[in-house]
Design a protein around this motif. Structure first.
Motif, PDB file in Angstrom:
ATOM      1  N   ILE A 153     -45.458   8.143  11.139  1.00  0.00           N
ATOM      2  CA  ILE A 153     -46.267   8.924  12.078  1.00  0.00           C
ATOM      3  C   ILE A 153     -47.693   9.093  11.550  1.00  0.00           C
ATOM      4  O   ILE A 153     -48.672   9.003  12.309  1.00  0.00           O
ATOM      5  CB  ILE A 153     -45.618  10.300  12.334  1.00  0.00           C
ATOM      6  CG1 ILE A 153     -44.236  10.134  12.971  1.00  0.00           C
ATOM      7  CG2 ILE A 153     -46.508  11.177  13.203  1.00  0.00           C
ATOM      8  CD1 ILE A 153     -44.228   9.435  14.312  1.00  0.00           C
ATOM      9  N   ASN A 154     -47.821   9.311  10.244  1.00  0.00           N
ATOM     10  CA  ASN A 154     -49.150   9.470   9.656  1.00  0.00           C
ATOM     11  C   ASN A 154     -49.945   8.168   9.686  1.00  0.00           C
ATOM     12  O   ASN A 154     -51.137   8.156  10.032  1.00  0.00           O
ATOM     13  CB  ASN A 154     -49.035   9.981   8.218  1.00  0.00           C
ATOM     14  CG  ASN A 154     -48.541  11.409   8.145  1.00  0.00           C
ATOM     15  OD1 ASN A 154     -48.634  12.158   9.112  1.00  0.00           O
ATOM     16  ND2 ASN A 154     -47.978  11.799   7.007  1.00  0.00           N
ATOM     17  N   VAL A 155     -49.302   7.057   9.308  1.00  0.00           N
ATOM     18  CA  VAL A 155     -49.988   5.762   9.313  1.00  0.00           C
ATOM     19  C   VAL A 155     -50.390   5.372  10.736  1.00  0.00           C
ATOM     20  O   VAL A 155     -51.487   4.836  10.962  1.00  0.00           O
ATOM     21  CB  VAL A 155     -49.087   4.677   8.692  1.00  0.00           C
ATOM     22  CG1 VAL A 155     -49.671   3.282   8.928  1.00  0.00           C
ATOM     23  CG2 VAL A 155     -48.931   4.916   7.198  1.00  0.00           C
ATOM     24  N   ALA A 156     -49.532   5.657  11.704  1.00  0.00           N
ATOM     25  CA  ALA A 156     -49.830   5.333  13.098  1.00  0.00           C
ATOM     26  C   ALA A 156     -50.906   6.225  13.682  1.00  0.00           C
ATOM     27  O   ALA A 156     -51.481   5.906  14.731  1.00  0.00           O
ATOM     28  CB  ALA A 156     -48.558   5.450  13.942  1.00  0.00           C
ATOM     29  N   ASN A 157     -51.185   7.364  13.021  1.00  0.00           N
ATOM     30  CA  ASN A 157     -52.188   8.321  13.500  1.00  0.00           C
ATOM     31  C   ASN A 157     -51.898   8.723  14.950  1.00  0.00           C
ATOM     32  O   ASN A 157     -52.762   8.649  15.831  1.00  0.00           O
ATOM     33  CB  ASN A 157     -53.596   7.733  13.381  1.00  0.00           C
ATOM     34  CG  ASN A 157     -54.685   8.771  13.604  1.00  0.00           C
ATOM     35  OD1 ASN A 157     -54.463   9.966  13.383  1.00  0.00           O
ATOM     36  ND2 ASN A 157     -55.835   8.338  14.073  1.00  0.00           N
ATOM     37  N   ALA A 181     -43.118  12.697  16.399  1.00  0.00           N
ATOM     38  CA  ALA A 181     -44.060  12.187  17.402  1.00  0.00           C
ATOM     39  C   ALA A 181     -44.213  13.185  18.537  1.00  0.00           C
ATOM     40  O   ALA A 181     -45.328  13.434  19.031  1.00  0.00           O
ATOM     41  CB  ALA A 181     -43.581  10.839  17.934  1.00  0.00           C
ATOM     42  N   LYS A 182     -43.097  13.784  18.950  1.00  0.00           N
ATOM     43  CA  LYS A 182     -43.169  14.783  20.033  1.00  0.00           C
ATOM     44  C   LYS A 182     -43.950  16.001  19.574  1.00  0.00           C
ATOM     45  O   LYS A 182     -44.724  16.591  20.351  1.00  0.00           O
ATOM     46  CB  LYS A 182     -41.750  15.170  20.462  1.00  0.00           C
ATOM     47  CG  LYS A 182     -41.718  15.908  21.792  1.00  0.00           C
ATOM     48  CD  LYS A 182     -42.276  15.029  22.901  1.00  0.00           C
ATOM     49  CE  LYS A 182     -42.535  15.834  24.173  1.00  0.00           C
ATOM     50  NZ  LYS A 182     -43.235  15.018  25.184  1.00  0.00           N
ATOM     51  N   ASP A 224     -49.200   2.845  22.942  1.00  0.00           N
ATOM     52  CA  ASP A 224     -50.201   2.985  21.887  1.00  0.00           C
ATOM     53  C   ASP A 224     -49.600   2.760  20.508  1.00  0.00           C
ATOM     54  O   ASP A 224     -50.273   2.270  19.595  1.00  0.00           O
ATOM     55  CB  ASP A 224     -50.836   4.384  21.944  1.00  0.00           C
ATOM     56  CG  ASP A 224     -51.508   4.658  23.271  1.00  0.00           C
ATOM     57  OD1 ASP A 224     -52.526   4.000  23.548  1.00  0.00           O
ATOM     58  OD2 ASP A 224     -51.002   5.506  24.032  1.00  0.00           O
ATOM     59  N   VAL A 225     -48.340   3.142  20.364  1.00  0.00           N
ATOM     60  CA  VAL A 225     -47.640   3.001  19.087  1.00  0.00           C
ATOM     61  C   VAL A 225     -46.205   2.564  19.363  1.00  0.00           C
ATOM     62  O   VAL A 225     -45.526   3.151  20.206  1.00  0.00           O
ATOM     63  CB  VAL A 225     -47.621   4.336  18.297  1.00  0.00           C
ATOM     64  CG1 VAL A 225     -46.790   4.185  17.013  1.00  0.00           C
ATOM     65  CG2 VAL A 225     -49.030   4.795  17.967  1.00  0.00           C
TER      66      VAL A 225
END
Length: 335
Positions: A153-157, A181-182, A224-225
């Motif tokens: 989640i952090n890497v995907a921003n 993510a939610k 987006d991800v």
């Protein structure tokens, strides 16, 4: 003086759950820099299946797994990675933990948590466990899985409003990634079996896709991800369903994915990212905080006392679960 014994799940050869035994083993003695932990709860997961079979589903890890696990006979005799428990004793050089302290985390490649006691260095990926979090919840969230999901989640921003797809949303990494993510405000779609659809929706997903019936890459919707926890989706299939700056992150990958990452990373457009999550006690502390505030909620499908630990392995093998399988080493003949 005779050493005190403990109950442990044990394997002498590779194979299915039928090769497992429950044995009496000596309680390990902590070295100067180690803590002896009384294991209260342990997660039965994919890593335990890999240790038992000696085979990794990840092509890049097949040879390293053999080196770690053994080529012909298992080097790892007692499985179990993700756990929670209480510090029973400490070595004379230990400064980070005290006797009686509640902790959780994972044993990394040492395994050994499917036993009533395990010894780990104080520098292992473990952290203190707040009183508000039960031992079962801490083991079930999966310290390794949770850290990996958090790193994704952090890497995907991930940003509020992002369209995020979690491929394998009902698995150990996917369940945590869906919730995180939610919590970021994303619109989350999870792929899973029809059997696990209700579970994934309960974790916060806005939509689910039954991967047995529908290929999300053929639906025309863009994301987006895309976090791929379940396999090795090729770039040629994923690229058309990414937004212009979309990110495709893989938990397991091959050489083709690494090549495509080199081609796409840092170019300002669509990216493929092969993600390895470094372990750290700091991330475990954040996970425990999220368990306390309710951002993360583990789903426990089955609980097995120590004398039924082999049944736990069968339940994992046969996929007769909707959530986590937890072994309770201090319980015996529990109903």
């Amino acid at each position: 003086m005779t050493k005190k014994s403990m109950k442990a799940l044990y394997q002498e050869k590779f194979g299915g759950p039928e090769i497992l035994q429950i044995r009496d083993l000596p309680i390990p003695e902590p070295k100067d820099n180690e803590v002896l932990i009384k294991v209260e709860a342990a997660h039965m997961g994919n890593g335990d299946q890999v240790a038992r079979t000696g085979n990794s589903p990840w092509p890049l890890m097949k040879i390293p797994a053999k080196i770690i696990m053994g080529f012909f006979k298992p080097k790892i005799k007692v499985p179990g990675g993700e756990f929670s428990g209480v510090v029973e004793r400490v070595g004379k050089e230990v400064t980070q933990y005290k006797v009686g302290e509640r902790i959780f985390g994972f044993t990394d490649m040492q395994f050994g948590a499917h036993a009533q006691f395990v010894c780990l260095p104080q520098t292992a990926p473990i952290a203190t466990l707040p009183d508000e979090v039960s031992f079962e919840a801490a083991a079930a969230i999966g310290g390794s899985n949770a850290q990996t999901a958090m790193h994704f989640i952090n890497v995907a921003n991930v940003q509020p409003g992002d369209q995020v797809l979690i491929n394998g949303a009902s698995g150990g990494i996917g369940r945590v990634a869906t919730q995180l993510a939610k919590a970021k405000g994303a619109i989350v779609t999870g792929t899973c079996s029809a059997q696990n659809s209700a579970l994934v929706l309960a974790l916060g997903a806005d939509h689910t896709i039954d991967y047995h019936k529908t290929d999300f890459t053929q639906q025309g919707k863009k994301y987006d991800v895309i976090i791929d926890c379940a396999g090795f989706l090729p770039w040629r299939k994923v690229e058309p369903v990414l937004t212009p700056k979309g990110r495709h992150l893989l938990a397991m990958f091959g050489f083709s994915h690494l090549f495509k990452q080199r081609q796409t990373k840092g170019k300002g457009g669509k990216q493929q990212l092969c993600v390895l999550a470094p372990a750290s006690p700091e991330k475990l502390k954040e996970i425990s905080n999220r368990l306390v505030d309710g951002t993360l909620k583990p789903i426990i499908s089955h609980r097995f006392p120590m004398n039924k630990a082999i049944d736990a392995a069968w339940a994992y093998e046969n996929k007769t679960r909707e959530g986590c399988i937890v072994v309770l080493p201090q319980e015996w003949n529990a109903k």
